[in-house]
Design an enzyme around this catalytic site. Structure first.
Site, PDB file in Angstrom:
ATOM      1  CG  HIS A   1      -2.239   0.646   1.027  1.00 35.66           C
ATOM      2  ND1 HIS A   1      -2.380   1.865   0.421  1.00 35.66           N
ATOM      3  CD2 HIS A   1      -3.496   0.254   1.363  1.00 35.66           C
ATOM      4  CE1 HIS A   1      -3.666   2.205   0.391  1.00 35.66           C
ATOM      5  NE2 HIS A   1      -4.362   1.245   0.943  1.00 35.66           N
TER       6      HIS A   1
ATOM      7  CG  ASP B   1     -10.675  -5.139 -21.927  1.00 32.19           C
ATOM      8  OD1 ASP B   1     -10.068  -6.219 -22.088  1.00 32.19           O
ATOM      9  OD2 ASP B   1     -11.508  -4.689 -22.744  1.00 32.19           O
TER      10      ASP B   1
END
Length: 450
Positions: free
Chosen positions: A180, A398
């Site tokens: 993170h 995608d």
């Protein structure tokens, strides 16, 4: 017989940026220093028009190209002379591992709830790594299914791990493991979507803004606020709650559709204590109240709520578009458990609203300076930490096989963490993921029936 996922991983290789990139030490802000925890997720892809035969090569080549723009992810974490995390941009590259799985994708089961034992096999872990300094910023794994199928690959970066697992159904899974400290949810989403755009031969719609020194602490530091997000609450969890945590931890997901969310908001406003509230505010107050009751906290026990607020537009001036790093700050609310449980929902929701209102440019600059002076990190004692991914566009990623059919976390980082995920085709529902001791989970489940 219970299904057992079997994944065979081959020798890892390094994926370096496709072009020469800048070398040297890369600054991480104090907002990055505060949350150096590993977050692991998986994405499931399946296309009716395209098989998975070339998925490993496509994703690996795209990774090499996108690392040119995101070159710090090809480096290695280190410790600066000030004792802070810093990135050594040495171009060493992301770790990429070939792996094969023994099943169809649908046999993995329900990934909408954390399952570290099964889903963790879809992400490559550095053998013998003792701390985050021994893990590359980015790791990716590409896995294929067995039984006569070609083997896919997994790419893994130090601070960001990824893995792709192919399955005999024609689908594949991309496993991600990130630290993170490299970026928050928005930054991670922008990186993964950029990776996908690169795989499809498109230019980056949101190029990264890499200069994190715009969030340096002031000189001299100036702490103007009482930062109770860092406060260590005195733990009075003597009898019942302590005993509860001796039981087995259960992990479950709860889906709140549009109608349920509407009901919770109406309940928060029914006594007219509040004029209005958002879905996040209502659900956060509802869950904080229910979890406190389920854990049977003593009435005089203080309990803290922590959650992140996106500061990108709240800084003055706002952070640049594509800011690569943590642009979030933790805010908090503290009250006694008895007060939280006994008062109406509007009380809890009001506390959430007050915590959000605290977050201004001055508050965030003060938080940056507070860490500079104290090097303190937020305490999770008697705390609920809510992480919300419901507004993040990970579902739009995608690589050429369409958007993921499913995505979700491998595990929750701590027992105090609850995760909000968007759910459904129109993303109007929210999946709540959490872990609780078995007896507390039974009570919590009853309280969720509205």
């Amino acid at each position: 017989m219970e299904f057992q996922l079997d994944v065979k991983q081959n020798k890892p290789t390094l994926v370096r940026p496709a072009e020469e990139t800048e070398k040297g030490l890369y600054f991480l802000s104090n907002l990055d220093q505060n949350i150096a925890v590993i977050v692991r997720t998986i994405y499931c892809f399946k296309s009716d028009d395209r098989g998975n035969e070339d998925s490993a090569e496509v994703i690996k080549n795209a990774l090499s190209k996108v690392l040119v723009s995101y070159y710090p992810l090809a480096g290695r974490l280190s410790i600066s002379g000030e004792g802070k995390l810093i990135v050594d941009c040495n171009g060493e590259g992301a770790l990429f591992v070939e792996a094969e799985a023994n099943c169809r994708m649908e046999e993995i089961g329900d990934i909408t709830k954390p399952d570290p034992e099964t889903l963790g096999k879809l992400i490559y872990d550095i053998p013998g790594a003792k701390n985050i300094l021994e893990i590359p910023p980015m790791v990716a794994q590409k896995q294929l299914h067995l039984r006569g199928q070609n083997v896919g690959r997994l790419s893994m970066l130090n601070l960001y791990k990824r893995g792709v697992t192919k399955f005999k159904c024609g689908g594949f899974v991309l496993g991600l493991s990130m630290n993170h400290c490299m970026f928050d949810g928005i930054g991670a989403m922008e990186f993964v979507n950029s990776w996908g755009e690169t795989a499809r031969g498109l230019p980056l719609s949101v190029p990264p803004f890499l200069e994190r020194t715009i969030l340096k602490s002031r000189n001299p530091p100036k702490v103007d606020y009482l930062h109770q997000e860092f406060a260590e609450i005195q733990d009075k969890l003597k009898s019942t709650t302590t005993d509860l945590y001796k039981d087995e931890m259960l992990y479950r997901s709860f889906c709140f559709d549009y109608e349920k969310l509407k009901t919770i908001k109406e309940k928060a406003l029914e006594d007219q204590f509040l004029e209005n509230c958002t879905t996040f505010e209502a659900l956060s107050g509802f869950v904080w109240k229910a979890r406190t009751k389920a854990l049977q906290m003593e009435s005089d026990q203080e309990t803290k709520l922590l959650f992140a607020v996106d500061g990108r537009t709240k800084f003055n001036p706002p952070l640049p578009k594509g800011y690569f790093g943590n642009g979030i700050v933790l805010t908090n609310s503290i009250c006694q458990a008895g007060e939280l449980i006994e008062k109406p929902l509007s009380f809890a929701v009001g506390l959430v609203q007050d915590a959000i209102k605290m977050v201004t440019d001055g508050y965030m600059r003060s938080a940056i300076d507070y860490f500079e002076v104290t090097r303190a990190r937020p305490s999770l004692a008697s705390t609920l930490l809510i992480t919300t991914w419901s507004r993040l566009g990970f579902h739009t990623t995608d690589f050429g096989w369409g958007e993921p059919v499913l995505s979700g976390p491998v595990a929750l980082p701590e027992k105090e963490v609850i995760l909000f995920l968007s759910h459904g085709k129109e993303r109007r529902s929210i999946n709540l993921l959490l872990g609780l001791p078995a007896p507390a989970m039974d009570t919590f489940q009853e309280l969720m029936e509205i």
